[in-house]
Enzyme design. Structure first.
Site, PDB file in Angstrom:
ATOM      1  N   HIS A 171       0.855  -1.200   0.000  1.00 19.59           N
ATOM      2  CA  HIS A 171       0.000   0.000   0.000  1.00 19.59           C
ATOM      3  C   HIS A 171       0.890   1.249   0.000  1.00 19.59           C
ATOM      4  O   HIS A 171       1.956   1.247   0.627  1.00 19.59           O
ATOM      5  CB  HIS A 171      -0.911  -0.017   1.233  1.00 19.59           C
ATOM      6  CG  HIS A 171      -1.984   1.030   1.151  1.00 19.59           C
ATOM      7  ND1 HIS A 171      -1.727   2.346   1.435  1.00 19.59           N
ATOM      8  CD2 HIS A 171      -3.279   0.961   0.775  1.00 19.59           C
ATOM      9  CE1 HIS A 171      -2.847   3.045   1.252  1.00 19.59           C
ATOM     10  NE2 HIS A 171      -3.798   2.220   0.850  1.00 19.59           N
TER      11      HIS A 171
ATOM     12  N   GLU B   8      -3.948   1.973  -7.226  1.00 24.14           N
ATOM     13  CA  GLU B   8      -4.331   3.007  -6.269  1.00 24.14           C
ATOM     14  C   GLU B   8      -3.505   4.269  -6.513  1.00 24.14           C
ATOM     15  O   GLU B   8      -2.373   4.379  -6.007  1.00 24.14           O
ATOM     16  CB  GLU B   8      -4.081   2.520  -4.839  1.00 24.14           C
ATOM     17  CG  GLU B   8      -4.975   1.384  -4.410  1.00 24.14           C
ATOM     18  CD  GLU B   8      -5.319   1.479  -2.930  1.00 24.14           C
ATOM     19  OE1 GLU B   8      -6.479   1.319  -2.594  1.00 24.14           O
ATOM     20  OE2 GLU B   8      -4.415   1.749  -2.122  1.00 24.14           O
TER      21      GLU B   8
END
Ligand code: PGA
Length: 249
Positions: A90, A161
């Site tokens: 992430h 993302e």
């Protein structure tokens, strides 16, 4: 395959009681005819209390081995606690120093443990402004997947993302349009094809994450063709997360 919708609670909520309440609220509100798989990724300390309570759970990160590594949680441990999914790479972990090399080790360790890694890639606002999106995605994909076989790759889910579209952050710049998400999904597939061939690229599951809400979710699936989402901010209120899921009934 049904969409995969991952609730990334990040470093929230502030107590185990609140985590139980949020989890129960989501579980209670799950539409009966849901045609998506929902996975809740709470902070590590809440995992045990939520495991086995009717919804799939996942971890937000994990380390590649057990032993003298202060502060780390091994993939083998999250597996034993009942997780089936782990978010790896992430951007918020990358910002704190998670390198492509470490991400590669984490992905391999997840595969060894038969966990499904959700491998995040995406460019920062600065990189986007400098027209480096393609280069960044290529580097993250090739670095992260180094030495992973085609067979191994087939068990990995990728999430695009864009860092500049992640809500609640200083770096938030704008919502990423389905058009941009589509372009980036195709870039990701191109790099997958270079590594594993056409068939693997076609089959690869690519999620989208960044300010997903109940209003914009469907266009990402219909227009960008993504296979699901990572939902941050909007997964912290049961009602809002359920409203997203209701798009997939
Ligand atoms: P957001 O977070 O939905 O709050 O933008 C998504 C993520 O960071 O995974």
């Amino acid at each position: 395959m049904n969409p995969l919708i991952i609730a990334n609670w990040k470093c929230n909520p502030s107590s185990a009681e609140k985590a139980q309440k949020l989890f129960s609220g989501i579980k209670k509100g799950l539409p009966k005819n849901l045609k998506a798989k929902a996975v809740i990724c709470p902070p590590f300390v809440y995992l045990e209390g939520l495991s086995g309570r009717g919804l799939e759970i996942g971890a937000q990160d994990c380390f590649w081995q057990e032993g003298p590594f202060t502060g780390q949680i091994a993939c083998s441990m999250v597996k034993k606690i009942g997780c089936r999914y782990v978010i790896i790479g992430h951007s918020e972990k990358r910002e704190m120093g998670d390198s492509d090399r470490n991400i590669n080790k984490k992905l391999k360790s997840c595969l060894e443990q038969k966990l499904t890694p959700v491998f995040c890639v995406g460019e920062t606002l600065k990189q986007k402004k400098a027209n480096q999106t393609a280069r960044v995605l290529k580097k993250q994909i090739k670095g992260g997947l180094k030495g992973i076989s085609k067979n191994g790759f087939e068990k990995i889910v990728i999430a695009y993302e864009p860092v500049w579209a992640i809500s609640g952050k200083k770096s938030f710049s704008a919502e990423c349009s389905p058009e941009i998400a589509k372009v980036c999904k195709l870039l990701i597939k191109k790099y997958i094809k270079e590594l594993y061939g056409k068939e693997a690229a076609e089959k690869a599951r690519v999620l989208y994450g960044g300010s997903v809400n109940s209003q914009n979710a469907l266009p990402y699936v219909k227009e960008a063709g993504v296979d699901g989402f990572i939902v941050g901010g909007k997964s912290l209120k049961a009602k809002e997360f359920i409203a997203i899921l209701k798009n997939f009934c």
